[in-house]
Each structure stands twice: as structure tokens, then as C-alpha cells.
Motif scaffolding. Structure first.
Motif, PDB file in Angstrom:
ATOM      1  N   ASN A 145       0.816  -1.221   0.000  1.00  0.00           N
ATOM      2  CA  ASN A 145       0.000   0.000   0.000  1.00  0.00           C
ATOM      3  C   ASN A 145       0.848   1.270   0.000  1.00  0.00           C
ATOM      4  O   ASN A 145       0.679   2.156   0.855  1.00  0.00           O
ATOM      5  CB  ASN A 145      -0.960  -0.004   1.201  1.00  0.00           C
ATOM      6  N   VAL A 146       1.749   1.350  -0.953  1.00  0.00           N
ATOM      7  CA  VAL A 146       2.572   2.547  -1.147  1.00  0.00           C
ATOM      8  C   VAL A 146       2.041   3.291  -2.370  1.00  0.00           C
ATOM      9  O   VAL A 146       1.933   2.716  -3.455  1.00  0.00           O
ATOM     10  CB  VAL A 146       4.053   2.183  -1.337  1.00  0.00           C
ATOM     11  N   THR A 147       1.725   4.566  -2.193  1.00  0.00           N
ATOM     12  CA  THR A 147       1.109   5.350  -3.255  1.00  0.00           C
ATOM     13  C   THR A 147       1.889   6.623  -3.516  1.00  0.00           C
ATOM     14  O   THR A 147       2.152   7.397  -2.595  1.00  0.00           O
ATOM     15  CB  THR A 147      -0.335   5.733  -2.876  1.00  0.00           C
ATOM     16  N   PHE A 148       2.259   6.838  -4.782  1.00  0.00           N
ATOM     17  CA  PHE A 148       2.869   8.091  -5.219  1.00  0.00           C
ATOM     18  C   PHE A 148       1.867   8.834  -6.087  1.00  0.00           C
ATOM     19  O   PHE A 148       1.247   8.254  -6.966  1.00  0.00           O
ATOM     20  CB  PHE A 148       4.146   7.826  -6.020  1.00  0.00           C
ATOM     21  N   GLY A 149       1.746  10.145  -5.859  1.00  0.00           N
ATOM     22  CA  GLY A 149       0.851  10.962  -6.648  1.00  0.00           C
ATOM     23  C   GLY A 149       1.416  11.246  -8.026  1.00  0.00           C
ATOM     24  O   GLY A 149       2.464  10.717  -8.411  1.00  0.00           O
ATOM     25  N   PRO A 150       0.768  12.129  -8.787  1.00  0.00           N
ATOM     26  CA  PRO A 150       1.232  12.432 -10.139  1.00  0.00           C
ATOM     27  C   PRO A 150       2.519  13.247 -10.143  1.00  0.00           C
ATOM     28  O   PRO A 150       2.834  13.949  -9.183  1.00  0.00           O
ATOM     29  CB  PRO A 150       0.067  13.235 -10.727  1.00  0.00           C
ATOM     30  N   TYR A 151       3.266  13.110 -11.214  1.00  0.00           N
ATOM     31  CA  TYR A 151       4.467  13.906 -11.490  1.00  0.00           C
ATOM     32  C   TYR A 151       5.583  13.703 -10.459  1.00  0.00           C
ATOM     33  O   TYR A 151       6.369  14.612 -10.208  1.00  0.00           O
ATOM     34  CB  TYR A 151       4.107  15.397 -11.587  1.00  0.00           C
ATOM     35  N   CYS A 152       5.660  12.529  -9.875  1.00  0.00           N
ATOM     36  CA  CYS A 152       6.759  12.229  -8.951  1.00  0.00           C
ATOM     37  C   CYS A 152       7.983  11.744  -9.726  1.00  0.00           C
ATOM     38  O   CYS A 152       7.867  11.252 -10.853  1.00  0.00           O
ATOM     39  CB  CYS A 152       6.342  11.170  -7.938  1.00  0.00           C
ATOM     40  N   ASN A 153       9.160  11.885  -9.110  1.00  0.00           N
ATOM     41  CA  ASN A 153      10.414  11.426  -9.708  1.00  0.00           C
ATOM     42  C   ASN A 153      11.171  10.622  -8.655  1.00  0.00           C
ATOM     43  O   ASN A 153      11.648  11.184  -7.667  1.00  0.00           O
ATOM     44  CB  ASN A 153      11.246  12.617 -10.178  1.00  0.00           C
ATOM     45  N   ILE A 154      11.256   9.310  -8.860  1.00  0.00           N
ATOM     46  CA  ILE A 154      11.836   8.406  -7.866  1.00  0.00           C
ATOM     47  C   ILE A 154      13.002   7.649  -8.478  1.00  0.00           C
ATOM     48  O   ILE A 154      12.865   7.072  -9.555  1.00  0.00           O
ATOM     49  CB  ILE A 154      10.783   7.396  -7.363  1.00  0.00           C
TER      50      ILE A 154
END
Length: 213
Positions: free
Chosen positions: A98-107
Motif C-alpha cells: 500500500n505505497v502510493t505516489f501521486g502524479p508527477y513524482c520522480n523516484i
């Protein structure tokens, strides 16, 4: 109230199934958004349901080992790239449930990325587990990268546009306010940090239900 299956989810499931058939990967259920690109090294294991949003890129090639657990979601137009070069291998990518990244992230994966369970990251969050050498005898771009990796504990919230630099270590329950920059520091469990560079604001407690950061 019953949950309704939306048409876009069916389309994502179909696109994901086509990707799985083409790549002979059936260790998870892939929900693939419109225009999404996915590359995953076979040393990286998938579990449960993995969602890659519209026009997002999940690039886990050149990764020595790793696991992406169920409930992972990469937001629209986000990029998650373990390694930027075929000559460099990311040692480890471990993502909890249950790990969530929103829009326009850079990982990035860099020198290792470990994320615990139930982590939420808002839009435009950046995670950079590497850095360049800074010697003055040659351009920065010509120098080797180095790093210690990044660890994010369980139940963390990364506010919109927050940035984690190499060496950052977030204790369980850490909250980073919007635009916060954590420059390779360690945070205490269940504490809120804000600013550039990140500074301690206060501890979380049972009265924080619905409270602004």
C-alpha cells in the motif's frame, strides 16, 4: 455501499494483461494506464496488484534484487527509474504494501531504496538515493556517482513537492510538509518536519485527526 468497477480500471487491467503476456510475467496483477511504460528486471519480484498511472514510467531494469508488494501505485506522469545507465546496477529496491505516489513524482533507485508499508507521497515528490562527486578538477557530469541509499519507514506521509536526498532515513510515522527538503538526515518516529532544510515542527498525537501540517 458496493464498490463500482469503473471502465478505466477494466481498460487498465486489459493493458496490463497484454503487457504480462508479452513479457511472460504473471507474478502479480498489473493495472497499466494509457501511455504507461513498464520495464522490470526479473530479479525484482511483484506481488498482488501493481498500478502504473497514465503516461507514467516504471523502469526497474539494472536492479540486483527487489520486491514491489501489493497496493503499489505510481501516479500519472510519474517516473520511477532504478538506474539511469546500463553500466550501473541499483543494489536493491524494496517497496512495502500500500505505497502510493501521486502524479508527477520522480523516484530513483540509486544506491538502494527501501520503503515501508502504508506510505503516501503527494504530487511532485522527488526521491534521489545518489549524488555526484564534486571535485574541481573536472566537470561534475564526468565524476562518479556515490551514495548510501534512502530508507522510508512505515506509515509515512511525504507532502507535495517534498524532496528526499541521498542518505535520508525516515522513522516510522514521519510526516514531511509540502516543499520540505530532507538532505540526507534521519527523522524520529511519529514526528512532523517542514522547511528547507527540514526542521522538526512537532510530534504527532492522537488529536491530529484531520489537523493541517
Amino acid at each position: 455501499m458496493k464498490r463500482r468497477v469503473r471502465p478505466e480500471h477494466i481498460a487498465m487491467l486489459v493493458r496490463g494483461l497484454i503487457w504480462q503476456i508479452l513479457h511472460l510475467r504473471f507474478d502479480a496483477i498489473i493495472l497499466k494506464g494509457r501511455g504507461a511504460r513498464i520495464w522490470i528486471d526479473r530479479k525484482v519480484k511483484l506481488q498482488g496488484i501493481v498500478k502504473v498511472g497514465d503516461f507514467a514510467k516504471l523502469d526497474l531494469r539494472y536492479t540486483a534484487k527487489g520486491t514491489i508488494r501489493s497496493g503499489f501505485s505510481l501516479g500519472d506522469f510519474s517516473i520511477f527509474r532504478a538506474s539511469g545507465s546500463s553500466t550501473f546496477t541499483c543494489p536493491n529496491v524494496e517497496i512495502g504494501e500500500n505505497v502510493t505516489f501521486g502524479p508527477y513524482c520522480n523516484i530513483g533507485g540509486g544506491f538502494g531504496l527501501v520503503i515501508g508499508a502504508n506510505v503516501i507521497a503527494g504530487p511532485y515528490v522527488s526521491v534521489h538515493p545518489e549524488e555526484h562527486g564534486l571535485a574541481t578538477d573536472r566537470p561534475v557530469r564526468a565524476q562518479a556517482i556515490r551514495g548510501r541509499g534512502i530508507r522510508i519507514g512505515n506509515d509515512c506521509w511525504l507532502g507535495a513537492k517534498s524532496t528526499l536526498l541521498d542518505g535520508s532515513d525516515l522513522g516510522d510515522g514521519t510526516v514531511l510538509g509540502a516543499n520540505t527538503v530532507l538532505a540526507g538526515a534521519q527523522t524520529d518516529a511519529n514526528c512532523i518536519y517542514v522547511g528547507i532544510p527540514a526542521r522538526f515542527l512537532r510530534q504527532r498525537d492522537a488529536s491530529d485527526e484531520g489537523a493541517p501540517v
